[in-house]
Structure formats: structure tokens, C-alpha cells
Write an enzyme that holds these catalytic residues in place. Structure first.
Site, PDB file in Angstrom:
ATOM      1  N   ALA A   9       0.839  -1.209   0.000  1.00 35.34           N
ATOM      2  CA  ALA A   9       0.000   0.000   0.000  1.00 35.34           C
ATOM      3  C   ALA A   9       0.867   1.250   0.000  1.00 35.34           C
ATOM      4  O   ALA A   9       0.628   2.201   0.736  1.00 35.34           O
ATOM      5  CB  ALA A   9      -0.941   0.000   1.203  1.00 35.34           C
ATOM      6  N   GLU A 164      18.318  15.302   1.341  1.00 34.81           N
ATOM      7  CA  GLU A 164      17.160  15.885   2.012  1.00 34.81           C
ATOM      8  C   GLU A 164      17.261  15.708   3.529  1.00 34.81           C
ATOM      9  O   GLU A 164      16.852  16.590   4.300  1.00 34.81           O
ATOM     10  CB  GLU A 164      15.872  15.288   1.454  1.00 34.81           C
ATOM     11  CG  GLU A 164      15.636  15.689   0.000  1.00 34.81           C
ATOM     12  CD  GLU A 164      14.209  15.456  -0.468  1.00 34.81           C
ATOM     13  OE1 GLU A 164      13.665  16.346  -1.133  1.00 34.81           O
ATOM     14  OE2 GLU A 164      13.638  14.390  -0.158  1.00 34.81           O
ATOM     15  N   ASP A 290       9.047  -0.173  -6.743  1.00 32.75           N
ATOM     16  CA  ASP A 290      10.459  -0.488  -6.505  1.00 32.75           C
ATOM     17  C   ASP A 290      10.833  -1.937  -6.770  1.00 32.75           C
ATOM     18  O   ASP A 290      12.029  -2.268  -6.753  1.00 32.75           O
ATOM     19  CB  ASP A 290      10.827  -0.113  -5.070  1.00 32.75           C
ATOM     20  CG  ASP A 290      10.800   1.386  -4.857  1.00 32.75           C
ATOM     21  OD1 ASP A 290      11.689   2.066  -5.380  1.00 32.75           O
ATOM     22  OD2 ASP A 290       9.875   1.885  -4.180  1.00 32.75           O
ATOM     23  N   GLN A 309       6.828   9.486  -8.222  1.00 35.13           N
ATOM     24  CA  GLN A 309       6.185   9.989  -9.438  1.00 35.13           C
ATOM     25  C   GLN A 309       6.004   8.878 -10.468  1.00 35.13           C
ATOM     26  O   GLN A 309       4.912   8.690 -11.009  1.00 35.13           O
ATOM     27  CB  GLN A 309       7.036  11.124 -10.026  1.00 35.13           C
ATOM     28  CG  GLN A 309       6.458  11.769 -11.261  1.00 35.13           C
ATOM     29  CD  GLN A 309       7.362  12.836 -11.858  1.00 35.13           C
ATOM     30  OE1 GLN A 309       7.300  13.128 -13.053  1.00 35.13           O
ATOM     31  NE2 GLN A 309       8.234  13.430 -11.046  1.00 35.13           N
TER      32      GLN A 309
END
Length: 392
Positions: A9, A164, A290, A309
Site C-alpha cells: 500500500a 534531504e 520499486d 512519481q
């Protein structure tokens, strides 16, 4: 009635479930996930750095899935592909006619000695929280240990997650220094990268701007520096030790270990799929996210990089192709065009290249507005407006 089983999910799995429900099929749709919640994988670095809490990046799957979708909370242990069954940890095997496999990723250590034992990965909510606790406990310990390694942090890898994370870390550190009464001049942050460049997916001047921004906030970059060992108190590169008691492991990811266990022809638990995202020899089985490797025709067949994306676009294609299979119609080829790339450098800064409205290059505070739009859009594409608004 046919049974469609969706595994995972994450971005791909939730989007696929949404598209299949909209198709109004006379079919049973079952969504299997290890946890009762979805987490925004692109925001795990914020939980790890302590700038967001888990509840800020999660929502309950059962709250957003329509009644048409059966949500089964369990861990997939293996797929019996010959028998068309999913083997589960706590339930009986689940039979399927069509399978959408979106099991997601796990940390990749590349077999480096000590990486699994001594590095702190950022691959789910639990690991992000564990990394955060490690950071905070080592900093807090310094006042009694007087071990300068408690004030040293090594980030392994300089991909998106690492950069990040570093942005969030340098923003929060001054507050932690003040809270714990630490000597700021003794704080040290090293980022170790085997490749010769940082952020090669960006235009060079934009990538250099990001590097200089982080360097200006105390990050020391070491490129062309392959890691050969991770010790409890140091990262080693060919004999050189970078001392630290907090080692964040973000060198890369591989697909779910279930892929290898289930006998797929795979590399790093990613399977090269056909142009309609189905598996060679199994036309009713689709791999997305993935666990899939989708050849990019514009890059000499090298796989597209895995991103949220592209996972959502894959989900649209795979769901449409399941519908086509059920209706006896031809499947369509997967086509992908990136809208652009956004990389945050903390809560108030970042860099971006956008391709949706011509090629735009942005840096600074404006990028955080884009980042929020990207995060909101991903939630909306998987769920609904109510969930998107509640996630803000």
C-alpha cells in the site's frame, strides 16, 4: 468472479487500487499490506531528523479505501507463482487470478562489512524513528561521556534521501545544540559518496548551489570515496576512518526480499518487466514500483530510477492493463515523461527542475512551496481531497 490481489500500500499499490475501483469491475479486489497505515516514503528523512512526527506522514489505509477493496493486514512471505497464491505470515494463502505486485523497497548494504549492524537506514517509519532516537541519544550523552564521537554524524551516500536528510538535520541542529547545551564548534557532519558527483540528476550549477548551501551549514562532502566497512564508531574508506557514533545509512535501496524468495529472475530484487509492465511468461502478473525495473528507451534501455512519481504512472498503466486482460482487450505500453525533480534542503530551502511548463530551474525558499504541492498531489492521487487536507 475474478480475484485481483494488490501487494503493498505504497504509492503504486494505493493508486492501483483507486484506479481499479473506478473501473467498476465485477471482480474481488484485495489489498495486502504489512502495516495498517500508509507512510509517505519521500518524507521519512523528516521523521529521522525530527522535523516531523510519524502521524504527519501517515494515514490509516482502511480509512481511505472504499468498501469495494478488501484490506488485509499481513506480511507477504512468498508468492507461489505456479499455483497463483500469495503466502502470508498470519493468514491462509490468498489465491489470485491477477496480481499487482508493489511490495516496495528495503535497505541495500551492497555486502559492505558492518553496514547492516552499525548503520541506521531510513526505509520505513520504524527505522526513521530508530535513526532519530540514535541521533538524539548520542548528542544528549555527550555531556556525561565527553566522547566527541557523540557529536559526529556520518551520512553514507549522497542520493536524494541523504541530501534531504542533511537539509533537515542542519536546520534542526542549532536547536538541539541549545537544548542539550552542546559545544557547537565540535559538531561534525560528514557525507560520504562513492560517485564523483553530488545530485548528478540536476543541472551542474543547480547541484553545486545545493552542495554549497549544505557546506555553508557545516556539511563536509567526500566524493569518490567508496565505503569499505562500517564500524560501531566509524565509517571506513580504504583505510581512512570517519569517526562518528551516529551513522545514517542511505546508500541506496533494493526491492523487497520476497522477490528473490519467489523465484523471479531479478537483480537487487528488481525484475525487468515487459513494456506493458507484465512479467515475461506471466501475462496476468504485473510488477510496479520499486520491485520493477522498467527499461527507458531514451537511455539505451537502462531502467528508470525508482521514484514516487513514476510509481503512480506505473500504477495507472498496470491497473488499465488488468482491466484490459479481464475484458479480453489488448494491453497498452507504459509511457513515462517526468514532470521534473524537486529536492528539499530543509523546511525553507531547496532546488528544482520542472519540465511540465518548459524547463525551469529554481532554488531557495520558493522550492518548498513546490515540495508541498508535490506531496499534496501524491496523497490526492492515492486517496481523496479529505485525506489530502488532513495531511497538512
Amino acid at each position: 468472479m475474478k480475484t485481483i490481489v494488490i501487494l503493498g500500500a505504497g504509492y503504486a499499490g494505493l493508486r492501483a487500487a483507486k484506479k481499479l475501483v473506478h473501473a467498476k469491475l465485477d471482480a474481488r479486489i484485495v489489498l495486502v499490506n504489512k502495516n495498517p497505515y500508509h507512510y509517505e516514503a519521500t518524507q521519512l528523512h523528516q521523521v529521522a531528523a525530527g522535523t516531523k512526527e510519524p502521524e504527519d506522514i501517515t494515514f490509516d489505509i482502511r480509512d481511505v479505501e472504499p468498501q469495494k477493496v478488501e484490506v488485509l493486514i499481513d506480511e507477504v512471505t512468498e508468492i507461489d507463482r505456479a499455483a497463483h497464491k500469495v503466502l502470508l505470515k498470519d493468514h491462509e494463502p490468498l489465491a489470485y487470478d491477477y496480481l499487482l505486485n508493489a511490495l516496495g523497497f528495503e535497505s541495500e548494504t551492497f555486502g559492505i562489512k558492518g553496514a547492516e549492524e552499525n548503520g541506521w537506514p531510513l526505509v520505513d517509519v520504524d527505522t526513521a524513528l530508530a535513526a532519530r532516537r540514535r541521533l538524539e541519544s548520542m548528542l544528549a550523552r555527550y555531556n556525561t561521556s565527553h566522547d566527541e564521537n557523540d557529536l559526529h554524524i556520518v551520512v553514507c551516500g549522497a542520493g536524494f534521501t541523504s541530501i534531504e536528510y542533511l537539509g533537515e538535520l542542519v536546520w534542526r541542529l542549532p536547536r538541539l545544540v541549545k537544548e542539550y547545551g552542546l559545544p557547537e564548534e565540535k559538531i561534525r557532519i560528514d557525507c560520504i559518496e562513492a560517485a564523483p558527483k553530488i545530485l548528478p540528476m540536476f543541472e551542474p550549477k543547480l547541484a553545486q548551489w545545493a552542495v554549497k548551501y549544505l557546506e555553508g551549514h557545516g556539511v563536509n562532502f567526500h566524493v569518490s570515496t567508496p565505503i569499505t566497512e562500517v564500524k560501531p564508531d566509524a565509517v571506513v574508506s580504504n583505510g581512512t576512518e570517519y569517526k562518528a557514533n551516529t551513522v545514517i545509512w542511505a546508500t541506496g535501496v533494493r526491492g523487497s526480499e520476497v522477490i528473490a524468495k519467489s523465484g523471479y529472475d531479478q537483480k537487487r530484487n528488481r525484475v525487468i518487466v515487459k513494456d506493458d509492465l507484465s512479467v515475461e511468461g506471466n501475462p496476468n502478473e504485473f510488477l510496479i514500483g520499486d520491485v520493477s525495473a522498467v527499461p527507458n528507451p531514451a537511455a539505451d534501455g537502462r531502467p528508470y530510477p525508482g521514484t514516487g512519481q513514476i510509481s503512480i504512472v506505473q500504477a495507472d498503466c498496470a491497473a488499465a492493463n488488468v482491466v484490459a486482460r479481464i475484458k479480453g482487450k489488448p494491453t497498452k505500453k507504459f509511457v513515462y515523461k517526468s514532470l521534473g525533480t524537486v529536492c528539499s534542503l530543509g523546511p525553507h530551502c531547496g532546488i528544482a527542475e520542472l519540465d511540465a511548463f518548459g524547463h525551469m530551474k529554481l532554488k531557495g525558499a520558493v522550492v518548498q512551496i513546490l515540495k508541498k504541492i508535490v506531496n499534496d498531489r501524491s496523497v490526492l492521487e492515492m486517496t481523496d481531497i479529505k485525506t489530502m487536507l488532513e495531511s497538512n
